[in-house]
Design a protein around this motif. Structure first.
Motif, PDB file in Angstrom:
ATOM      1  N   SER A  48       0.830  -1.203   0.000  1.00 23.41           N
ATOM      2  CA  SER A  48       0.000   0.000   0.000  1.00 23.41           C
ATOM      3  C   SER A  48       0.869   1.260   0.000  1.00 23.41           C
ATOM      4  CB  SER A  48      -0.919  -0.026   1.225  1.00 23.41           C
ATOM      5  OG  SER A  48      -1.672   1.141   1.342  1.00 23.41           O
ATOM      6  N   CYS A  49       1.925   1.261   0.800  1.00 25.38           N
ATOM      7  CA  CYS A  49       2.850   2.399   0.836  1.00 25.38           C
ATOM      8  C   CYS A  49       3.431   2.657  -0.548  1.00 25.38           C
ATOM      9  CB  CYS A  49       3.997   2.130   1.807  1.00 25.38           C
ATOM     10  SG  CYS A  49       3.553   2.024   3.542  1.00 25.38           S
ATOM     11  N   MET A  50       3.855   1.579  -1.207  1.00 28.02           N
ATOM     12  CA  MET A  50       4.470   1.706  -2.531  1.00 28.02           C
ATOM     13  C   MET A  50       3.474   2.257  -3.547  1.00 28.02           C
ATOM     14  SD  MET A  50       6.550  -1.910  -2.348  1.00 28.02           S
ATOM     15  CE  MET A  50       7.288  -1.812  -3.974  1.00 28.02           C
ATOM     16  N   LYS A  51       2.241   1.811  -3.462  1.00 25.58           N
ATOM     17  CA  LYS A  51       1.223   2.282  -4.400  1.00 25.58           C
ATOM     18  C   LYS A  51       0.876   3.746  -4.147  1.00 25.58           C
ATOM     19  CE  LYS A  51      -3.032   0.649  -6.578  1.00 25.58           C
ATOM     20  NZ  LYS A  51      -4.042  -0.446  -6.581  1.00 25.58           N
ATOM     21  N   ASN A  52       0.764   4.130  -2.865  1.00 29.74           N
ATOM     22  CA  ASN A  52       0.474   5.528  -2.556  1.00 29.74           C
ATOM     23  C   ASN A  52       1.616   6.444  -2.991  1.00 29.74           C
ATOM     24  OD1 ASN A  52      -2.164   5.729  -1.441  1.00 29.74           O
ATOM     25  ND2 ASN A  52      -1.458   4.721   0.421  1.00 29.74           N
ATOM     26  N   ILE A  62      -1.880  14.918  -4.207  1.00 32.51           N
ATOM     27  CA  ILE A  62      -1.916  13.753  -3.324  1.00 32.51           C
ATOM     28  C   ILE A  62      -0.651  13.710  -2.486  1.00 32.51           C
ATOM     29  CG2 ILE A  62      -2.301  11.271  -3.195  1.00 32.51           C
ATOM     30  CD1 ILE A  62      -4.447  13.002  -4.730  1.00 32.51           C
ATOM     31  N   LYS A  63      -0.801  13.616  -1.184  1.00 31.97           N
ATOM     32  CA  LYS A  63       0.325  13.464  -0.258  1.00 31.97           C
ATOM     33  C   LYS A  63       0.212  12.092   0.409  1.00 31.97           C
ATOM     34  CE  LYS A  63       1.141  17.866  -1.052  1.00 31.97           C
ATOM     35  NZ  LYS A  63       2.167  18.272  -2.027  1.00 31.97           N
ATOM     36  N   SER A  64       1.338  11.432   0.573  1.00 33.74           N
ATOM     37  CA  SER A  64       1.340  10.066   1.106  1.00 33.74           C
ATOM     38  C   SER A  64       1.713  10.014   2.579  1.00 33.74           C
ATOM     39  CB  SER A  64       2.350   9.205   0.338  1.00 33.74           C
ATOM     40  OG  SER A  64       1.920   8.993  -0.978  1.00 33.74           O
ATOM     41  N   ALA A  65       1.122   9.053   3.275  1.00 32.03           N
ATOM     42  CA  ALA A  65       1.538   8.675   4.624  1.00 32.03           C
ATOM     43  C   ALA A  65       1.843   7.178   4.584  1.00 32.03           C
ATOM     44  CB  ALA A  65       0.449   8.975   5.643  1.00 32.03           C
ATOM     45  N   PHE A  66       2.908   6.763   5.258  1.00 31.24           N
ATOM     46  CA  PHE A  66       3.330   5.370   5.232  1.00 31.24           C
ATOM     47  C   PHE A  66       3.159   4.737   6.604  1.00 31.24           C
ATOM     48  CE2 PHE A  66       6.621   7.027   2.000  1.00 31.24           C
ATOM     49  CZ  PHE A  66       5.693   6.976   0.968  1.00 31.24           C
ATOM     50  N   PHE A  86      11.690   1.384   4.034  1.00 28.56           N
ATOM     51  CA  PHE A  86      11.052   2.073   2.900  1.00 28.56           C
ATOM     52  C   PHE A  86      10.691   3.505   3.296  1.00 28.56           C
ATOM     53  CE2 PHE A  86       7.183   3.482   0.818  1.00 28.56           C
ATOM     54  CZ  PHE A  86       7.445   3.273  -0.529  1.00 28.56           C
ATOM     55  N   SER A  87      10.129   3.667   4.481  1.00 32.14           N
ATOM     56  CA  SER A  87       9.740   4.999   4.957  1.00 32.14           C
ATOM     57  C   SER A  87      10.956   5.903   5.108  1.00 32.14           C
ATOM     58  CB  SER A  87       8.993   4.879   6.290  1.00 32.14           C
ATOM     59  OG  SER A  87       7.841   4.073   6.155  1.00 32.14           O
ATOM     60  N   ARG A  88      12.029   5.365   5.622  1.00 29.78           N
ATOM     61  CA  ARG A  88      13.252   6.167   5.762  1.00 29.78           C
ATOM     62  C   ARG A  88      13.778   6.620   4.395  1.00 29.78           C
ATOM     63  NH1 ARG A  88      15.227   1.995  10.052  1.00 29.78           N
ATOM     64  NH2 ARG A  88      14.873   3.100  12.024  1.00 29.78           N
ATOM     65  N   ARG A  89      13.792   5.693   3.450  1.00 27.67           N
ATOM     66  CA  ARG A  89      14.318   6.005   2.118  1.00 27.67           C
ATOM     67  C   ARG A  89      13.471   7.056   1.402  1.00 27.67           C
ATOM     68  NH1 ARG A  89      14.442   0.444   1.607  1.00 27.67           N
ATOM     69  NH2 ARG A  89      12.787   0.514   0.023  1.00 27.67           N
TER      70      ARG A  89
END
Length: 264
Positions: A48-52, A62-66, A86-89
């Motif tokens: 889901s994170c990758m898709k957002n 659109i702004k993403s939250a992971f 992933f979030s750090r990167r």
């Protein structure tokens, strides 16, 4: 669809990646005429994170939250670390950690569910929030909310957003005093519990959301949840707070920008 309102607003919590491709295309293609300036799309898990992230890179509105939604079985430590890495990167392409929290509804269905692993998982995300300097978006209602407040206070987290919050008076007061934000969904039009919450909570700490694609009852029954719904939410907040509609729009918009520390 004709543009319905002169005042811009932001949907502070939506799962845009969970809509099917046609629904998502319809939403993104009608934001401007719907008077919705932007969306914060929160994540369920790593995929889901990758898709957002992909969606947000294609559209600046659109702004993403992971994060990792708690109402599902926990992943392994290795999988959790992948999500955190992933979030750090991608920290420069995210506006918040979320959606994270505790599994209240799963526990209601399964009272033997062990909470400690979920608490440890949440601690990891709270610490990540501090490490990256990002706010945290929380799924935390009723009995879970005081536990989450304890964890936030232990880590000195100040920018916390309890989305679609429900809870007791004591916890609501504690959240207000800590400066935590809540957000309100379209169920404010027919749920007295949410109406009472909005009357008691400071307008300066409120945002609005759809939590789409979750569907609602009342005037929204049988309809796809579109961010345009939040105009009705703002109107109801204005009525409950007995404040002019334009002032409420402006305050909610400012709150959202200030909380996420970004502009649309």
């Amino acid at each position: 669809m004709a543009k319905i309102d002169p005042y811009p607003i932001i949907d502070a919590h939506i799962h845009l990646d969970l809509y099917d491709s046609e629904e998502r295309k319809e939403i993104l293609g009608s934001l401007e005429e719907s008077g919705v300036e932007g969306l914060v799309s929160v994540s369920f898990h790593l995929e889901s994170c990758m898709k957002n992230l992909e969606i947000s890179k294609r559209d600046p509105k659109i702004k993403s939250a992971f994060g990792f939604h708690p109402e599902q079985p926990l992943v392994s430590e290795a999988e959790l670390e992948k999500l955190i890495s992933f979030s750090r990167r991608n920290k420069h392409d995210m506006v918040a950690i979320g959606e994270v929290g505790l599994p209240y509804y799963s526990r209601m269905e399964n009272p033997s569910l062990q909470m400690e692993p979920y608490i440890e998982c949440l601690k990891a995300f709270i610490q990540l929030s501090n490490e990256l300097g990002k706010p945290i978006v929380l799924h935390s209602v009723y009995d879970d909310a005081p536990v989450v407040c304890d964890l936030l206070e232990q880590e000195s987290v100040e920018r916390a957003h309890f989305h679609w919050f429900k809870g007791d008076t004591k916890t609501i007061q504690r959240m207000q005093e800590n400066g935590y934000y809540i957000s309100v969904t379209p169920d404010i039009l027919y749920e007295k519990e949410i109406q009472d919450l909005v009357q008691d909570y400071p307008l300066s700490q409120i945002m609005v959301e759809t939590d789409g694609p979750w569907r609602f009852d009342g005037p929204f029954a049988g309809k796809m949840t579109h961010p345009v719904c939040i105009h009705k939410v703002v109107e109801e907040i204005s009525t409950l707070k007995r404040q002019p509609l334009q002032e409420v729009y402006e305050q909610l918009y400012t709150n959202t920008q200030n909380f996420f520390k970004c502009s649309w």
